[in-house]
Write an enzyme that holds these catalytic residues in place. Structure first.
Site, short mmCIF file in Angstrom:
data_model
loop_
_atom_site.label_atom_id
_atom_site.label_comp_id
_atom_site.label_asym_id
_atom_site.label_seq_id
_atom_site.Cartn_x
_atom_site.Cartn_y
_atom_site.Cartn_z
N GLU A 166 53.41 40.03 41.70
CA GLU A 166 52.10 40.28 42.35
C GLU A 166 51.94 39.37 43.56
OE1 GLU A 166 50.99 42.97 41.30
OE2 GLU A 166 52.08 42.95 39.41
N HIS B 44 53.81 40.69 46.51
CA HIS B 44 53.16 41.84 47.15
C HIS B 44 52.29 41.43 48.34
CE1 HIS B 44 54.14 45.53 45.16
NE2 HIS B 44 53.65 45.21 43.98
#
Ligand code: HT7
Ligand code: ZN
Length: 871
Positions: free
Chosen positions: A298, A301
């Site tokens: 995450e 990202h």
């Protein structure tokens, strides 16, 4: 449901530069006021009609440039809002009522326990307010949240906090501003009574970033591993990709009700609590590793997904394939590289190869879909990562880094395509990637048929490689792929032979990256003075299946001598698979003594990476073995695998026991690669020994359970005992339950353990467990850990000859679909491969799929999977 096609992509007619949102969170309803700054897109042909997405919104007020709109000036339907005569630019204000408390689909704004949270990817923002809910519309968001001060002391959204205001009515409000334009799918909001741990990170450019992890109060002591992982991930991305974080604050929130693993919302990641919370007592080694990799994923990202996002959802792998490749490499650097590669290949082969061979096969860049949520698949994620890895392999690390640098520089702040990414790799290398791009557009797993020819007089060795890719839905014929094919040649002593292809000036030693680009191609090595043993597809250099006629002896030789960890493991798997499949057909077929000896050698090897040994000594899974058969023989495979384990346990009992005892450690728990390796090898030994039905081994398990050193060992022991028809099974399960009944994540393990139990009454136990107070159909983790585990992890139980498992799954899909279509559709997928079984089972699974399809009102999600499965 309609099908959406990549070929129909058009740029948006309107852009939304700024979004101002005000949420009033209530116990009955939530009000969302939105102010949108809209203008025509200069790059598009504009019709003058604005169509905004919006679902399940109750209109309170709507105005354009301050003027309330008349009923004749707009239309609202189930999917959105249409405004007929749009000025070239305007301010559109709306006020809507939504019902997060009733939102069981967990998409948009919903309640998880006592907290509010959001999930907007892929198309959830449209359940919050009207918007151009598509990733190529990037806007700057300001978000004000108003809520009860006592119930929701913490109010979070993307970006930086501006101010907090307390009001006399017991409410408070906070405004957040995100300076980075982003698509709506990255919007997030959280409100609740949360505690946080805090740390800080200084980036190479000197920015101090506050790192915060928010959890429910009882979990505050389980966040340290997630925080350490985050810091490692930040440093890794700075070092390996030259990317640093860009806001002053990075927040992670753990929630219990979540459809997937986690979500990379800008500056405010929302996580399934499974990927945040860990302590040695409650989480296994696998959980610790999962947290490290999902936290990193995450975080990564932020650059690959958020700053550079996808033009449309067909490009999903642009962010997901690349980010998975990044998290795989990060985990490899944090732990054991060889083991990580094997785990990734195991996952790819077990799930992605299976998907590629199913009616749901689709390219890494799909060209159509009905429901985008159905395309968050192993193909888009894991095969997508392999496709990026192949580009890195073809370019080498320096050029690959130049390629990503160019990608970040050129496309920062934009919504782009997989072609744009590949173009950067092509430009920095000066190579033509047009053939390579077929990896994005053609589905299916290519198969390489290899043969070898040694010509001693000429001292030549020729590898002939023929590639073929089976047909997939809508793609009967495939063009040839460009396949990076890493090979090495070993001499009889296990040494690498110098590799010099005909026509080349000099030899290299070690691995040679061959490039296979034709349907049939020959590679001739010169100066080869003895027949080598080829090591093929080293490091699993491409997501393909390799067929080569190794003798058993050659495989044993590779198991012992091959330097590449993947190939060593693969040789062991191939050999074990050969024996296991032979014994499915002929249960008493001989088990080669050499295989047992190779096992003995590995069991007594205290020098090599213990985690790698554990991989080598793990037999191929039942489902993988099934994939290798023309028609899956569920019981036959189970019997064959159990009996080989028993044979190994009987023959190697002493070695297994010494291994078990030698790997005991009284030290405290640490989730480092060496300790994880020792624990996994030790528990693997136990899983062989339990086959002996020896009371002393049962006692070892019970002792290990009672010692309660860490969840890895406790769970390993408990799962072996739970399979047995002994009174201790119930006792230990009960003891475990009493100890952990208040910890939902540990209860998930308790459910899974029972769903996977190899017992004749497992289905009825699962049905009973569904009535257990700790179970809830509304919680995706519970559904996955009980229903999902039984249907996809307990082949013998699920595929029971009377069809009871299929009936059970059919019932659950229909029951779930009314609550949470995303979860229901994941479940129905389990039956997509019905053609792989015998006629009776095929009929029964088909009947369930047909029953589901005939049911009125099923979701688009379930419809797409069930109907494509039957095509
Ligand atoms: N990008 C995210 C994908 C996602 C998701 C996450 C949670 C719930 C529903 C979701 N739909 C799509 C997760 C990731 O790949 O990082
Ligand atoms: Zn992702």
């Amino acid at each position: 449901p309609t099908t959406i096609y990549l070929k129909d992509y058009r740029p948006p007619e309107y852009l939304i530069d700024r979004v101002d949102l005000t949420f009033e969170l209530g116990e009955e309803e939530t009000r969302v006021r939105s102010v949108l700054q809209i203008r025509e897109n200069p790059a598009a042909e504009v019709s003058g009609v604005l169509r905004l997405h919006g679902e399940q919104l109750e209109l309170i007020a709507l105005s354009l440039d301050g003027r309330p709109l008349q009923a004749t000036e707009y239309q609202v339907d189930d999917e959105g809002l249409t405004i007929q005569q749009m000025p070239a630019q305007c301010i559109l204000e709306s006020d809507v009522r939504i019902l997060p408390q009733k939102n069981t689909a967990l998409e948009g704004l919903y309640k998880s326990g006592t907290m509010f949270c959001t999930q907007c990817e892929a198309e959830g923002f449209r359940k919050i307010t009207w918007f151009l809910d598509r990733p190529d519309v990037m806007s700057r968001f300001t978000t004000t949240i108003r809520a009860d001060r006592i119930r929701y002391p913490v109010l979070l959204s993307n970006g930086n906090p501006l101010n907090e205001i307390q009001t006399d009515d017991g409410m408070h409000q906070i405004t957040w501003e995100d300076p980075f334009p982003k698509p709506a799918y990255l919007f997030a909001l959280v409100a609740g009574d949360l505690r946080s741990i805090e740390a800080s990170h200084t980036t190479p450019s000197g920015r101090d970033v506050a790192l915060k992890i928010y959890v429910e109060p009882e979990n505050i002591d389980k966040c340290d591993h997630a925080m350490a992982s985050l810091k490692h991930a930040m440093a890794w991305d700075e070092r390996c990709y030259g990317r640093e974080y860009d806001l002053d604050i990075y927040m992670v929130v753990a929630v219990n009700d979540f459809n997937m693993g986690a979500m990379e919302n800008k500056g405010l990641n929302i996580f399934n609590s499974k990927y945040v919370l860990a302590s040695p007592e409650t989480a296994t080694d696998r959980d610790f590793q999962g947290i490290e990799s999902v936290i990193a994923h995450e975080y990564f990202h932020n650059w690959t997904g958020n700053r550079i996002t996808c033009r449309d959802w067909f490009q999903l792998s642009l962010k997901e394939g690349l980010t998975v490749f990044r998290d795989q490499e990060f985990s490899a650097d944090m732990g054991s590289r060889g083991v990580k590669r094997i785990e990734d290949v195991r996952l790819l082969r077990a799930h992605q190869f299976a998907e590629d061979a199913s009616p749901m096969a689709h390219p890494v860049r799909p060209d159509s879909y009905m429901e985008i949520n159905n395309f968050y698949t192993v193909t888009v994620y894991e095969k997508g990562a392999e496709v990026v890895r192949m580009q890195a392999n073809l370019l080498g690390s320096d050029l690959y880094r130049k390629g990503t640098d160019l990608y970040f520089e050129r496309f920062d702040g934009q919504a782009v395509t997989t072609d744009d990414f590949v173009q950067c790799m092509a430009e920095v290398s000066g190579r033509d990637f047009s053939q390579f791009k077929r990896w994005y557009s053609q589905a299916g797993t290519p198969e390489l048929k290899i043969s070898s020819d040694f010509q001693p007089e000429q001292q030549r060795y020729t590898l002939t490689v023929a590639q073929h890719c089976p047909a997939t839905p809508g793609q009967p014929d495939k063009a040839a792929f460009l396949i990076p094919f890493a090979v090495g040649l070993l001499d009889k002593n296990g040494n690498e032979m110098p590799l010099q292809l005909q026509g080349e000036a000099e030899a290299i030693t070690g691995t040679r990256m061959l490039e296979v680009s034709e349907r049939r191609q020959q590679f001739t090595f010169i100066g080869i003075n003895e027949r080598p043993v080829p090591a093929l597809l080293r490091g699993f250099s491409a997501p393909v299946k390799v067929q080569y006629d190794y003798s058993d002896e050659e495989l044993m030789f590779l198991m012992a001598a091959e330097p590449d960890g993947f190939c060593r493991w693969d040789a062991a798997q191939t050999l074990a698979q050969r024996i296991l499949l032979k014994r499915v057909a002929t249960p008493d077929a001989e088990i080669p003594a050499g295989f047992v000896e190779a096992f003995r050698k590995a069991l007594t090897d205290r020098e090599s990476d213990q985690a790698l040994l554990a991989e080598v000594l793990t037999l191929p899974s039942e489902s993988y073995l099934g994939d290798q058969m023309k028609e899956v023989d569920v019981e036959g495979i189970h019997r064959s695998r159990e009996s080989l384990k028993r044979h190994l346990a009987l023959t190697l009992k002493d070695e297994l026991l010494s291994l078990y005892h030698d790997n005991y450690s009284a030290d405290g728990y640490a989730p480092d690669a060496v300790s994880i390796g020792r624990r996994s090898l030790r528990n693997l030994a136990l899983s062989y020994l339990i086959q002996l039905d020896d009371p002393a081994v049962l006692q070892l398990c019970i002792d290990q359970f009672r010692a309660g050193q860490n969840m890895t060992d406790v769970l390993a022991a408990l799962s072996l005992v739970a399979d047995k028809d002994v009174p201790e099974a119930e006792q230990l399960l009960e003891q475990f339950y009493q100890q952990w009944k208040n910890d939902p994540l540990v209860m998930d393990k308790w459910f899974t353990l029972q769903a996977l139990a190899n017992r004749p009454d497992t289905l009825s136990r699962v049905e009973n467990l569904m009535k257990h107070p700790a179970f809830s159909l509304a919680n995706p983790n519970k559904v996955r850990s009980l229903i999902g585990a039984f249907c996809s992890g307990n082949a013998v139980g699920f595929h029971a000859a009377d069809g009871s498992g299929y009936q059970f799954l059919g019932d659950r899909v229909l029951e779930l679909d009314g609550m949470n279509p995303q979860v229901a559709s994941r479940m129905v997928r389990i039956m997509a491969r019905w053609q792989r079984y015998d006629k009776q089972r095929q009929q029964m699974m088909k009947a369930q799929l047909e029953r589901i399809l005939k049911t009125e009102g099923i979701s688009r999600d379930v419809f797409e999977i069930a109907s494509k499965s039957l095509e």
